[in-house]
Design a protein around this motif. Structure first.
Motif, PDB file in Angstrom:
ATOM      1  N   ILE A 704       0.829  -1.200   0.000  1.00  0.00           N
ATOM      2  CA  ILE A 704       0.000   0.000   0.000  1.00  0.00           C
ATOM      3  C   ILE A 704       0.863   1.249   0.000  1.00  0.00           C
ATOM      4  N   ALA A 705       1.975   1.234   0.713  1.00  0.00           N
ATOM      5  CA  ALA A 705       2.865   2.399   0.766  1.00  0.00           C
ATOM      6  C   ALA A 705       3.438   2.740  -0.606  1.00  0.00           C
ATOM      7  N   ALA A 706       3.512   1.748  -1.474  1.00  0.00           N
ATOM      8  CA  ALA A 706       4.085   1.967  -2.806  1.00  0.00           C
ATOM      9  C   ALA A 706       3.059   2.417  -3.836  1.00  0.00           C
ATOM     10  N   SER A 707       1.803   2.545  -3.427  1.00  0.00           N
ATOM     11  CA  SER A 707       0.736   2.859  -4.377  1.00  0.00           C
ATOM     12  C   SER A 707      -0.024   4.106  -3.949  1.00  0.00           C
ATOM     13  N   SER A 708      -0.664   4.750  -4.932  1.00  0.00           N
ATOM     14  CA  SER A 708      -1.497   5.911  -4.621  1.00  0.00           C
ATOM     15  C   SER A 708      -2.898   5.444  -4.238  1.00  0.00           C
ATOM     16  N   VAL A 709      -3.660   6.335  -3.625  1.00  0.00           N
ATOM     17  CA  VAL A 709      -5.025   6.008  -3.223  1.00  0.00           C
ATOM     18  C   VAL A 709      -5.865   5.638  -4.446  1.00  0.00           C
ATOM     19  N   SER A 710      -5.742   6.397  -5.522  1.00  0.00           N
ATOM     20  CA  SER A 710      -6.543   6.110  -6.718  1.00  0.00           C
ATOM     21  C   SER A 710      -6.170   4.759  -7.308  1.00  0.00           C
ATOM     22  N   GLN A 711      -4.886   4.414  -7.304  1.00  0.00           N
ATOM     23  CA  GLN A 711      -4.467   3.114  -7.818  1.00  0.00           C
ATOM     24  C   GLN A 711      -5.059   1.980  -6.986  1.00  0.00           C
ATOM     25  N   LEU A 712      -5.000   2.146  -5.666  1.00  0.00           N
ATOM     26  CA  LEU A 712      -5.511   1.115  -4.772  1.00  0.00           C
ATOM     27  C   LEU A 712      -7.015   0.945  -4.950  1.00  0.00           C
ATOM     28  N   THR A 713      -7.723   2.055  -5.069  1.00  0.00           N
ATOM     29  CA  THR A 713      -9.173   1.998  -5.240  1.00  0.00           C
ATOM     30  C   THR A 713      -9.533   1.250  -6.515  1.00  0.00           C
ATOM     31  N   LYS A 714      -8.816   1.543  -7.586  1.00  0.00           N
ATOM     32  CA  LYS A 714      -9.098   0.894  -8.876  1.00  0.00           C
ATOM     33  C   LYS A 714      -8.802  -0.605  -8.809  1.00  0.00           C
ATOM     34  N   ARG A 715      -7.713  -0.966  -8.124  1.00  0.00           N
ATOM     35  CA  ARG A 715      -7.353  -2.383  -8.044  1.00  0.00           C
ATOM     36  C   ARG A 715      -8.375  -3.201  -7.263  1.00  0.00           C
ATOM     37  N   LEU A 716      -9.024  -2.561  -6.303  1.00  0.00           N
ATOM     38  CA  LEU A 716      -9.980  -3.296  -5.468  1.00  0.00           C
ATOM     39  C   LEU A 716     -11.365  -3.398  -6.091  1.00  0.00           C
ATOM     40  N   GLU A 717     -11.575  -2.787  -7.233  1.00  0.00           N
ATOM     41  CA  GLU A 717     -12.869  -2.885  -7.890  1.00  0.00           C
ATOM     42  C   GLU A 717     -13.207  -4.349  -8.156  1.00  0.00           C
ATOM     43  N   GLY A 718     -14.452  -4.717  -7.875  1.00  0.00           N
ATOM     44  CA  GLY A 718     -14.870  -6.096  -8.078  1.00  0.00           C
ATOM     45  C   GLY A 718     -14.770  -6.951  -6.830  1.00  0.00           C
ATOM     46  N   THR A 719     -14.240  -6.377  -5.733  1.00  0.00           N
ATOM     47  CA  THR A 719     -14.246  -7.081  -4.449  1.00  0.00           C
ATOM     48  C   THR A 719     -15.410  -6.509  -3.651  1.00  0.00           C
ATOM     49  N   PRO A 720     -16.572  -7.148  -3.653  1.00  0.00           N
ATOM     50  CA  PRO A 720     -17.814  -6.528  -3.168  1.00  0.00           C
ATOM     51  C   PRO A 720     -17.747  -5.983  -1.748  1.00  0.00           C
ATOM     52  N   SER A 721     -17.091  -6.690  -0.851  1.00  0.00           N
ATOM     53  CA  SER A 721     -17.114  -6.260   0.541  1.00  0.00           C
ATOM     54  C   SER A 721     -16.034  -5.238   0.868  1.00  0.00           C
ATOM     55  N   ALA A 722     -15.158  -4.954  -0.086  1.00  0.00           N
ATOM     56  CA  ALA A 722     -13.984  -4.137   0.212  1.00  0.00           C
ATOM     57  C   ALA A 722     -14.196  -2.673  -0.129  1.00  0.00           C
ATOM     58  N   SER A 723     -13.593  -1.821   0.666  1.00  0.00           N
ATOM     59  CA  SER A 723     -13.582  -0.390   0.364  1.00  0.00           C
ATOM     60  C   SER A 723     -12.289   0.219   0.875  1.00  0.00           C
ATOM     61  N   ILE A 724     -11.854   1.241   0.154  1.00  0.00           N
ATOM     62  CA  ILE A 724     -10.716   2.049   0.585  1.00  0.00           C
ATOM     63  C   ILE A 724     -11.210   3.483   0.679  1.00  0.00           C
ATOM     64  N   VAL A 725     -11.042   4.073   1.848  1.00  0.00           N
ATOM     65  CA  VAL A 725     -11.516   5.429   2.091  1.00  0.00           C
ATOM     66  C   VAL A 725     -10.342   6.288   2.547  1.00  0.00           C
ATOM     67  N   PRO A 726     -10.095   7.413   1.885  1.00  0.00           N
ATOM     68  CA  PRO A 726      -9.052   8.317   2.378  1.00  0.00           C
ATOM     69  C   PRO A 726      -9.420   8.825   3.767  1.00  0.00           C
ATOM     70  N   ILE A 727      -8.473   8.821   4.675  1.00  0.00           N
ATOM     71  CA  ILE A 727      -8.718   9.333   6.022  1.00  0.00           C
ATOM     72  C   ILE A 727      -8.725  10.853   5.957  1.00  0.00           C
ATOM     73  N   THR A 728      -9.835  11.442   6.366  1.00  0.00           N
ATOM     74  CA  THR A 728     -10.099  12.860   6.149  1.00  0.00           C
ATOM     75  C   THR A 728     -10.169  13.607   7.467  1.00  0.00           C
ATOM     76  N   ARG A 729      -9.524  14.770   7.515  1.00  0.00           N
ATOM     77  CA  ARG A 729      -9.647  15.657   8.669  1.00  0.00           C
ATOM     78  C   ARG A 729     -10.915  16.491   8.539  1.00  0.00           C
ATOM     79  N   LEU A 730     -11.385  17.019   9.662  1.00  0.00           N
ATOM     80  CA  LEU A 730     -12.607  17.812   9.620  1.00  0.00           C
ATOM     81  C   LEU A 730     -12.442  19.092   8.810  1.00  0.00           C
ATOM     82  N   ASP A 731     -11.268  19.709   8.839  1.00  0.00           N
ATOM     83  CA  ASP A 731     -11.096  20.917   8.029  1.00  0.00           C
ATOM     84  C   ASP A 731     -11.145  20.580   6.540  1.00  0.00           C
ATOM     85  N   GLU A 732     -10.623  19.414   6.159  1.00  0.00           N
ATOM     86  CA  GLU A 732     -10.719  18.976   4.762  1.00  0.00           C
ATOM     87  C   GLU A 732     -12.175  18.665   4.394  1.00  0.00           C
ATOM     88  N   LEU A 733     -12.884  18.001   5.303  1.00  0.00           N
ATOM     89  CA  LEU A 733     -14.287  17.685   5.061  1.00  0.00           C
ATOM     90  C   LEU A 733     -15.103  18.957   4.910  1.00  0.00           C
TER      91      LEU A 733
END
Length: 828
Positions: A704-733
């Motif tokens: 995971i450290a070697a990949s970007s968030v978008s890359q990881l999200t795309k790779r996990l497509e098709g795994t129904p129970s899986a999700s990758i969510v960027p950890i967000t601060r309240l100021d970012e939200l």
């Protein structure tokens, strides 16, 4: 009625699916006597929390993928009053259990759906695990007091806050919609997204006030540091050494309030005490320690917490103390507390009216004699798990004709697969007016303060009630507790000032009560009779009134501590929350108000809704009670149940926690932190797609450290129970979900905030109440919180007083249009 019945007797509730949030909601309804049937998968594993979440219900094993299972479930749905849908829209529709299908034959159904993220948002199709929702809403970055300013790795919390808050909001939504159905005959569909429910918990943490005076900052450090230096340091946090972080944390620690902290006692146990920003508490707390006269002799003063400026020596304004005096007060308190065991100090402070608690684990709380004696903790025998100790009834309701039932163990009776409760005799329907909110026409008087009670009253305002808050002529609590928190929790209310300690003030109260439906207060029993607010006094004026008391320690049976005051952090310490988020030897507070305060207030609102249902069904008025001690257990519901027959559940704890294992934890991607969640059975497939050699922590961390968030999200497509969510601060939200107006385009995010002008003179950014999404009504904002006393004259005129009479009462300080020391809405 000839004998007492239960508030929700005869109400039939069908819970579809086994996720925690829906089970919490249906448990709260079962606790008030509703007949609840839960449909669960045949292969569901029974965990320790089953004894708690299943109490008072019948659990039916049913295969909804089969035609026979679907027919049986639909048969139950056709004669249910309330359906709580945890299946998700697609599955409910596939099984023929969606709102449209059910409403065709059961048009009066109240249908509450509970998606992870709101339908129509761009997160709608995300596999929404508890951890995923917390990651998306600042739950792993902003709960720790230093997180927003210091940054660093996210800290995982095992508390299921989204499910707990989602459950209580779903119970409120179901009850309010059912009240509407009783009054009008109209059914209703409501959506309660868990992300939005979690946003309701973030309250004052998510709130942004432009130009906020330093005394309200969290932590209250110099503006140059909070607005310039620390944002830079936060962005560079990955380059800070442990020594750097220790230095910064020491600096932040110096700004903390000495009268609101953990201290070591003679027996080696920690005591959490809070006696800050309050005129009475500052005095009483130091008097218990025999420290007050000593500090005053050295040059400190006991002024008002409302004073602005000063010399940094006012004991009532702990935030404004100079570094020298903070250190002196902290040292003095520490020395005194080492002279006795923690439990002796706990009682001494409580008897003096000062909030304090021994830092306990959840297991210690469940086995504490005081909690058991008050019914805060109850014993139940589960049919599979045997004898258990678990949280008691969260809300207690009692009236002349109704009373909450005793807690009942869950049942799994395959022979009873139909509704067994007698049909309710509904009053004649008045017809539906879609232009009005559910509580339109209901009048509420709110005598509570700080957060829990006021948030209950604000909830009633969100449903359309006419709410007036009544403040005293001279507040004891300081502006942080009353004005800063009030920016959030006092929205949608009128504001009046009335002296209830005077005979004339109580006579005015009697006139108000005659046309009032609900009274909310957070006074202790020893205080209410003297100001005319006891349940007996109010019912003698208006027999059908609903009175709600929010206390600190009180259980369903009262308890030895029922007359002791407390705040959110005190009950966090007492019930095991701070020990879990930190350790028993180094406890850490789990957010400000976002843990216990708000959920207690929302629990009170659910109890009020149940009482109003009972009243509308002809069961009379009633007395509703809950407390911070019960809210503190509800927010950690899986961990407040134990049994000798099964090992206690293991859960991650401490400030180094990352999650439950490789399948459910925080990871650092190349361009930011993420939360990965999937079923345990799917982690091997997920690891392969991500590029890890195997599904171990170490391999996944590296991949995971070697990949970007978008890359990881795309790779996990098709795994129904899986999700990758960027950890967000309240100021970012906040930057993503703030709307420019209520009439702008549809918000792509699940939650929403809005920025606007405010009576304080500061622009504010506050969450919109999107946690209740009624099919027939648009979510709207509430009016900003008013100045204390801003509506005194209009409130008194409404009960028939002339202008001359109001002037005369004002001249004698029976009523007022403001507080003498209150020069600025948010004192500087």
């Amino acid at each position: 009625m000839s004998s007492a019945t239960h508030p929700l007797s005869g109400v039939r509730v069908l819970n579809l699916g086994g996720i925690w949030a829906g089970r919490v909601a249906s448990m709260l309804l079962a606790d008030q006597g509703a007949e609840v049937i839960e449909i669960n998968r045949p292969d569901r594993v029974v965990g320790l929390e089953e004894a708690h979440l299943g109490r008072g219900k019948r659990s039916l094993s049913m295969d909804l993928k089969s035609e026979a299972g679907q027919r049986e479930a639909r048969s139950l749905a056709m004669s249910a009053h309330i359906i709580i849908d945890n299946l998700g829209f697609d599955r409910a529709r596939r099984f023929g259990l969606d709102y449209e299908t059910i409403a065709t034959s059961n048009p009066q159904i109240v249908y509450v759906s509970m998606p992870g993220f709101a339908k129509g948002s761009r997160q709608e199709d995300l596999a929404s695990w508890e951890g995923s929702i917390a990651a998306a809403l600042g739950g792993y970055t902003d709960i720790h007091a230093f997180g927003p300013v210091l940054g660093g790795p996210p800290i995982f919390s095992a508390l299921p806050v989204a499910s707990a808050y989602g459950g209580v909001h779903a119970a409120i939504a179901a009850s309010m919609a059912f009240l509407h159905r009783v009054r009008t005959g109209a059914g209703q569909q409501v959506e309660v997204p868990l992300a939005d429910a979690l946003m309701s918990a973030m309250g004052v943490l998510a709130m942004k006030i432009e130009g906020l005076p330093q005394r309200y900052d969290l932590p209250p450090i110099e503006k140059a540091m909070s607005e310039i230096a620390f944002p830079i340091l936060r962005d560079l946090s990955t380059h800070l050494t442990l020594a750097h972080r220790a230095t910064l944390q020491a600096y932040l620690g110096q700004s903390s309030r000495p009268q609101a902290s953990n201290y070591l006692c003679a027996d080696g146990r920690l005591l959490y005490i809070t006696a800050a920003d309050h005129a009475h508490l500052a005095r009483a707390g130091l008097e218990v320690l025999d420290l007050l006269d000593e500090l005053i002799a050295e040059g400190m003063v006991l002024g008002s917490p409302w004073e602005e400026g000063g010399d940094g020596n006012n004991l009532s304004d702990s935030v404004g103390l100079s570094p020298h005096w903070k250190q002196r007060v902290r040292r003095g308190i520490a020395e005194r507390l080492k002279q006795k065991p923690a439990h002796e100090w706990e009682v001494a402070f409580g008897q003096a009216g000062v909030p304090a608690a021994v830092v306990r684990t959840s297991k210690e709380w469940l086995n504490w004699a005081v909690a058991r004696e008050g019914g805060n903790v109850a014993a139940l025998t589960d049919p599979e798990l045997g004898s258990t100790m678990q949280a008691g009834r969260y809300v207690s309701i009692k009236g002349g004709d109704i009373q909450s039932p005793s807690l009942r163990s869950r049942r799994s009776d395959a022979s009873e697969r139909v509704w067994t409760s007698a049909s309710i005799s509904f009053p004649p329907a008045t017809g539906s007016d879609s232009s009005k909110k559910i509580l339109s026409g209901f009048r509420v008087l709110d005598f509570s303060n700080v957060i829990a009670g006021p948030s209950a009253a604000r909830t009633l305002a969100e449903f359309g009630a006419d709410v007036t808050r009544i403040d005293p002529p001279a507040p004891q609590a300081g502006p942080r507790l009353l004005m800063w928190t009030g920016v959030d929790v006092n929205q949608g209310k009128r504001a009046a000032i009335l002296d209830l300690k005077s005979a004339e003030g109580r006579r005015l109260l009697e006139r108000m009560i005659q046309n009032t439906d609900v009274v909310i207060h957070n006074f202790l029993d020893r205080s209410v009779a003297g100001i005319g607010l006891s349940d007996e006094q109010l019912r003698s004026i208006n027999p059908d009134i609903v009175v709600c008391q929010v206390s600190a320690w009180g259980g369903p049976d009262g308890g030895l501590y029922k007359e002791f005051p407390a705040f959110d952090p005190v009950l966090q310490a007492a019930t095991g929350i701070t020990a879990r988020y930190g350790t028993p030897d180094a406890p850490v507070m789990h957010g400000i108000a976002s843990c216990v305060d708000y959920i207690t207030g929302f629990s009170a609102a659910s109890g009020i809704a149940h009482a109003l249902i009972a009243r509308t069904l002809g069961r009379g008025g009633s007395y509703v009670r809950t407390s911070l001690s019960m809210g503190a257990q509800l927010v950690q519901f899986p961990f407040v149940v134990s049994t000798d027959g099964k090992d206690d559940a293991l859960e991650p704890s401490g400030q180094q926690a990352t999650g439950y294992g490789p399948h459910y934890r925080t990871y650092k991607a190349r361009d930011g932190w993420i939360f990965l969640a999937c079923r345990k059975s799917d982690i091997a497939a997920a690891a392969e797609k991500i590029g890890a050699k195997n599904a171990t922590d170490a391999e996944l961390v590296a991949a995971i450290a070697a990949s970007s968030v978008s890359q990881l999200t795309k790779r996990l497509e098709g795994t129904p129970s899986a999700s990758i969510v960027p950890i967000t601060r309240l100021d970012e939200l906040r930057s993503k979900c703030t709307l420019s107006s209520l009439h702008c385009d549809v918000n792509p995010e699940s939650v929403a905030m809005i920025e606007s002008a405010h009576p304080s003179g500061h622009r504010t950014n506050l969450p919109l109440p999107t946690w209740y999404r009624l099919r027939s009504r648009v979510v709207g904002r509430l009016e900003p919180a008013r100045w204390p006393g801003a509506d005194t004259r209009s409130v008194l005129a409404a009960i028939g007083l002339s202008s001359a009479e109001i002037d005369e009462l004002t001249s004698r300080n029976v009523v007022a249009d403001g507080w003498p020391l209150h020069k600025h809405y948010l004192p500087r």
